[in-house]
Write a protein that holds these residues in place. Sequence first.
Motif, mmCIF file in Angstrom:
data_model
loop_
_atom_site.group_PDB
_atom_site.id
_atom_site.type_symbol
_atom_site.label_atom_id
_atom_site.label_comp_id
_atom_site.label_asym_id
_atom_site.label_seq_id
_atom_site.Cartn_x
_atom_site.Cartn_y
_atom_site.Cartn_z
ATOM 1 N N TRP A 222 0.857 -1.178 0.000
ATOM 2 C CA TRP A 222 0.000 0.000 0.000
ATOM 3 C C TRP A 222 0.896 1.231 0.000
ATOM 4 O O TRP A 222 2.090 1.146 0.251
ATOM 5 N N HIS A 223 0.321 2.373 -0.285
ATOM 6 C CA HIS A 223 1.086 3.617 -0.323
ATOM 7 C C HIS A 223 1.216 4.127 1.102
ATOM 8 O O HIS A 223 0.267 4.664 1.677
ATOM 9 N N GLY A 224 2.428 3.967 1.672
ATOM 10 C CA GLY A 224 2.613 4.293 3.075
ATOM 11 C C GLY A 224 3.478 5.504 3.317
ATOM 12 O O GLY A 224 3.615 6.398 2.462
ATOM 13 N N ASP A 231 7.623 7.627 -4.905
ATOM 14 C CA ASP A 231 6.978 8.429 -5.951
ATOM 15 C C ASP A 231 8.017 9.220 -6.741
ATOM 16 O O ASP A 231 7.921 9.345 -7.970
ATOM 17 N N GLU A 232 9.000 9.763 -6.035
ATOM 18 C CA GLU A 232 10.031 10.556 -6.704
ATOM 19 C C GLU A 232 10.883 9.691 -7.618
ATOM 20 O O GLU A 232 11.231 10.097 -8.735
ATOM 21 N N VAL A 234 9.931 6.994 -9.160
ATOM 22 C CA VAL A 234 9.096 6.701 -10.323
ATOM 23 C C VAL A 234 8.978 7.921 -11.235
ATOM 24 O O VAL A 234 9.098 7.816 -12.460
ATOM 25 N N ALA A 235 8.753 9.098 -10.646
ATOM 26 C CA ALA A 235 8.584 10.312 -11.449
ATOM 27 C C ALA A 235 9.843 10.630 -12.244
ATOM 28 O O ALA A 235 9.766 11.004 -13.426
ATOM 29 N N VAL A 236 11.013 10.498 -11.632
ATOM 30 C CA VAL A 236 12.271 10.756 -12.339
ATOM 31 C C VAL A 236 12.441 9.783 -13.495
ATOM 32 O O VAL A 236 12.831 10.167 -14.607
ATOM 33 N N ALA A 237 12.147 8.505 -13.252
ATOM 34 C CA ALA A 237 12.266 7.507 -14.312
ATOM 35 C C ALA A 237 11.311 7.808 -15.458
ATOM 36 O O ALA A 237 11.677 7.693 -16.638
ATOM 37 N N GLN A 238 10.094 8.205 -15.134
ATOM 38 C CA GLN A 238 9.126 8.531 -16.178
ATOM 39 C C GLN A 238 9.569 9.744 -16.991
ATOM 40 O O GLN A 238 9.394 9.774 -18.222
#
Length: 245
Positions: A222-224, A231-232, A234-238
């Motif tokens: 879950w998002h804990g 999130d960061e 993932v965002a950088v990779a995207q």
Amino acid sequence: MNRSDVLLQIPAELQQFLPPRLRGMPVTASADGDSTVGHLVESAGPPLPEVGRLVVDGRDVEPGHRPVGGEVVDVFPVQRPQAIPEFADEAPRFLLDVHLGALARRMRLVGIDTAYHNDCDDPTLVIQANAERRVLLTQDRGLLRRKNLWFGAYVYGIRADAQLDDLLHRFALSLAPWTRCTACNGELRTATREEVESEVEAGTLDRVDAFARCRVCDRVYWHGAHGGHLDEIVAVAQRTVAGMR
């Protein structure tokens, strides 16, 4: 350079594989008539999986070419993005050596099929990579030089974030964040609150309404509290992947 030597022109991208005393210097190798140009390049330092074109006196040659002496060999790095055999129509699969655990977790986080074990020796890694047609990622040059390895790549960078960035640039990968278990690489499925309530603290159940479970090891996600850091990543990779299109 005497007439029995070959001059190897090593580009900046591959200089790190040379002994420190030879970096930035002309590199010569002795041509004995039996050694291939691929052998001479690897003996100097760069493993062949990191080498792209080999050009001898202006002519493209294969690694099996045998120089006779007096030639100039231009060594080029692998062209990026690099195509992977057998994966033209599907996402590639990867296998990481024992020293790349942090990178493995990041790759799984962004949805890349990544096998990893913290107790495999080199022969076992090669067997698995070949059997499952996984690209073997490593920072061990000796492992990349194994002739029976079907496909391998060197991982550049010290920190896992830099390593992931390099990997995304090298193979132009598509991402599917939050779809794989970071512990075992299994695929995640949606799980209901009722299904996980015996495994999750009551306070978490009160705050979170979206859960996932690994299809392989049953771990619940879950998002804990640490979700912002993930999130960061993932965002950088995207952003990296989007910038390459």
